[in-house]
Design an enzyme around this catalytic site. Sequence first.
Site, PDB file in Angstrom:
ATOM      1  N   ASN A  45       0.827  -1.210   0.000  1.00 45.65           N
ATOM      2  CA  ASN A  45       0.000   0.000   0.000  1.00 45.65           C
ATOM      3  C   ASN A  45       0.861   1.260   0.000  1.00 45.65           C
ATOM      4  OD1 ASN A  45      -2.337  -1.513   0.098  1.00 45.65           O
ATOM      5  ND2 ASN A  45      -2.732  -1.155   2.269  1.00 45.65           N
ATOM      6  N   ARG A 371     -10.799  -4.283 -13.870  1.00 44.61           N
ATOM      7  CA  ARG A 371      -9.668  -5.121 -13.443  1.00 44.61           C
ATOM      8  C   ARG A 371     -10.120  -6.575 -13.481  1.00 44.61           C
ATOM      9  NH1 ARG A 371      -5.969  -1.515 -11.271  1.00 44.61           N
ATOM     10  NH2 ARG A 371      -6.846   0.274 -10.141  1.00 44.61           N
ATOM     11  N   HIS A 431     -15.628   3.154 -14.599  1.00 38.55           N
ATOM     12  CA  HIS A 431     -15.401   2.344 -13.402  1.00 38.55           C
ATOM     13  C   HIS A 431     -16.648   1.548 -13.023  1.00 38.55           C
ATOM     14  CE1 HIS A 431     -14.626   1.895  -8.919  1.00 38.55           C
ATOM     15  NE2 HIS A 431     -13.495   1.451  -9.426  1.00 38.55           N
ATOM     16  N   TYR A 464     -12.418  -9.845  -1.343  1.00 37.08           N
ATOM     17  CA  TYR A 464     -13.059  -8.554  -1.105  1.00 37.08           C
ATOM     18  C   TYR A 464     -14.532  -8.763  -0.780  1.00 37.08           C
ATOM     19  CZ  TYR A 464      -9.090  -6.457  -3.717  1.00 37.08           C
ATOM     20  OH  TYR A 464      -7.858  -6.072  -4.159  1.00 37.08           O
ATOM     21  N   HIS A 588     -15.123  -3.658   0.571  1.00 39.12           N
ATOM     22  CA  HIS A 588     -15.082  -3.004  -0.738  1.00 39.12           C
ATOM     23  C   HIS A 588     -16.463  -2.612  -1.269  1.00 39.12           C
ATOM     24  CE1 HIS A 588     -14.160  -2.810  -5.181  1.00 39.12           C
ATOM     25  NE2 HIS A 588     -13.115  -2.172  -4.701  1.00 39.12           N
TER      26      HIS A 588
END
Length: 705
Positions: A45, A371, A431, A464, A588
């Site tokens: 991160n 992704r 997105h 997630y 998430h």
Amino acid sequence: MSKTTNLINRELSWLEFNQRVLSEASDASVPLLERLNFLCITASNLDEFFMVRVGGLELLISDGVEKVDNSGMTPREQLDKVLLRSREMVKAQYACFTAGIEPELASAGIRLVSPEAYSEQERNYLEKLFLEEIYPVASPQAVKSVEEFPLVPNLRLNLAVRLEGNDDGKKPLYAVIPLGSSLRRLVRLPADKGCTFTTVENVVRSFIGCYFPGKKVMEISAFRITRNADFNFNDEVSSDFMADMESLVSRRREERCIRLEVEAAASKMLTDFLRKALQVRQESIFELQGPVGLVDFREMLSVDGFNALRYKRWEPQQPADIDSTASMFIEIAKRDILLCHPYDNYEPVVKFIQEAADDPDVLSIKQTLYRTSPSSPIVQALDRAARKGKYVTALVELRARFDEERNISWAKSLEKSGVQVIYGLKGLKTHSKICLVVRREQRGIVRYVHFGTGNYNERTARLYTDISFMTCDDSLGSDASLFFNTITGYSEPQKFLKLHASPIGMKEKLIELIENEAGRSKDGQKAGIMAKMNSLVDPDVIEALYSASKAGVQVKLNVRGICCLRPGMAKLSENVSVVSIVDRFLEHSRIFYFLDGGVEKMFISSADWMPRNLVKRVELMVPVENKACKAKLKMVLESCFKDMAKSSRLKADGAYERLADPKAKGDGFRCQEFLYRSTCQKAEDEAKVQQTVFTPHKSPDLEKK
């Protein structure tokens, strides 16, 4: 207090999030290998934070920008505080590793040994390995001056070597040995029991004389650099978007160094040489009390055995209300389906798209991809569908940061199969997570839609927490068609029936929903807001939440990462509470709830409440109206606010306090465990029901009727 100081700085808020992850690495109640994983996550991160956020601040400073941000700080002031806080964090990371995790792993049978601790047998083994596998691969490069310093890769391990100089020996000689990506960071040694590792740099250090025969090696130090990855790309003037994106990826390899990490044992002479050669400021040098690049120690996580040092596996469950033997089209036609990953298996989503690819009645598939996994079964299904003659459209966002190369590869592959590939929209990142399947049925053309809060990635769906919503609702299907027609053509944005999209109205709708709760509260009606997201940054949305709080609305927020809102401030946000959960799964999902006088409006979204999501990206906010689906989402939200095991509360000064008693032994309510156990119980109950149902075998002809 001025308006600007009503907001917490986003960079410092992010660092506090990473600190909460680091707290899991330091928590003795967390299994040891999981603690190592959390530590590696904090290191990864921080790498990305420096590449993007610190790199961005460096650019602003170099451009002479002195404008203050929403928290009232100039770029220079932000960078100073960020570097100070980062140093504190790095110090804590290495203390966690060297004084905690490493010795505890050794006690458990996983040893990391240094050269002085090699046995004769180990040294002989490593010498053979060095000569056969490392020496032929890693080559030193002489550095005659700082001007001739080689181009070292971003975030790759290197060795800097200082040699005794020629003639009088006063002027030292230098060399760099890149250890590259083809060499594993950890070398496993033969051991009768347990696991023994050493680092590749220590192996090279032990046999460094092989590289410099006849030369005296004065010192060796591992180092690593971080390059800026935040630079502007104007796609408005791009004539070949694919080629320009490939150029951008290549350009990252040569961007300026914004951080130098070097072993603390390195001499000032060697560090100064690296500083001058890499043109990095003194304040950006991190001298580390341990091995450079903690993220590489993830390799230890793959050791066989040692199950007592890991979390007990929580396997995703087959959703209780989905018949795994039936077609997903039949299941979705019965009712709306809402899945909470990773507790609910992601397989129904993959199955939905795979069935669409193979079903002769499916006419078209349209999907956004942001992704994906390296060998994505979803992308393979789209490829197969196109080869079978179906009309397939894929919007592949080439600007998904650090996934550009993979997405470029997928885009080229899909185009070869006949897929209509859209590379994204000019000036906007796409997105949103949506897949539209158009199918011919006896009742006519039916549109089946999947909406998600997370990526179409079956791997991260196990790690997630995210929401999948599948429906054949006519209005949402119509909106989905309109959405794709808008983003794939030149059409002007049209008004949706139910969906809300950014950058054309979602932000305004959110503020309207918040203001509606404030209005109801002022009128003496019940009002309330619950929301779950990754980040809360947008100042206009925050101002609306402050106004709602002042109107008496109880606002409960679960914000995993960045939160610029200051909760609990008298006469401003005393009715706002903010919690953050850091547990075994990465939180998430984005879920928004508004009481609305008892109607209870519920939404899922791909968007956080940030300017980049609400203004600079194409996002979707989807209403969930099915009673059972709404109840499931409300349960998720309410369980988040009950957590007393892995939750932290944000204070007005930007600091967080852990809600769990550190002396307690895991007795507090744990949101993720509750959701997993609940999902397992539903699956078990459904299995019992199925055991009492008698299903006759029918002839194929009857099955078709």
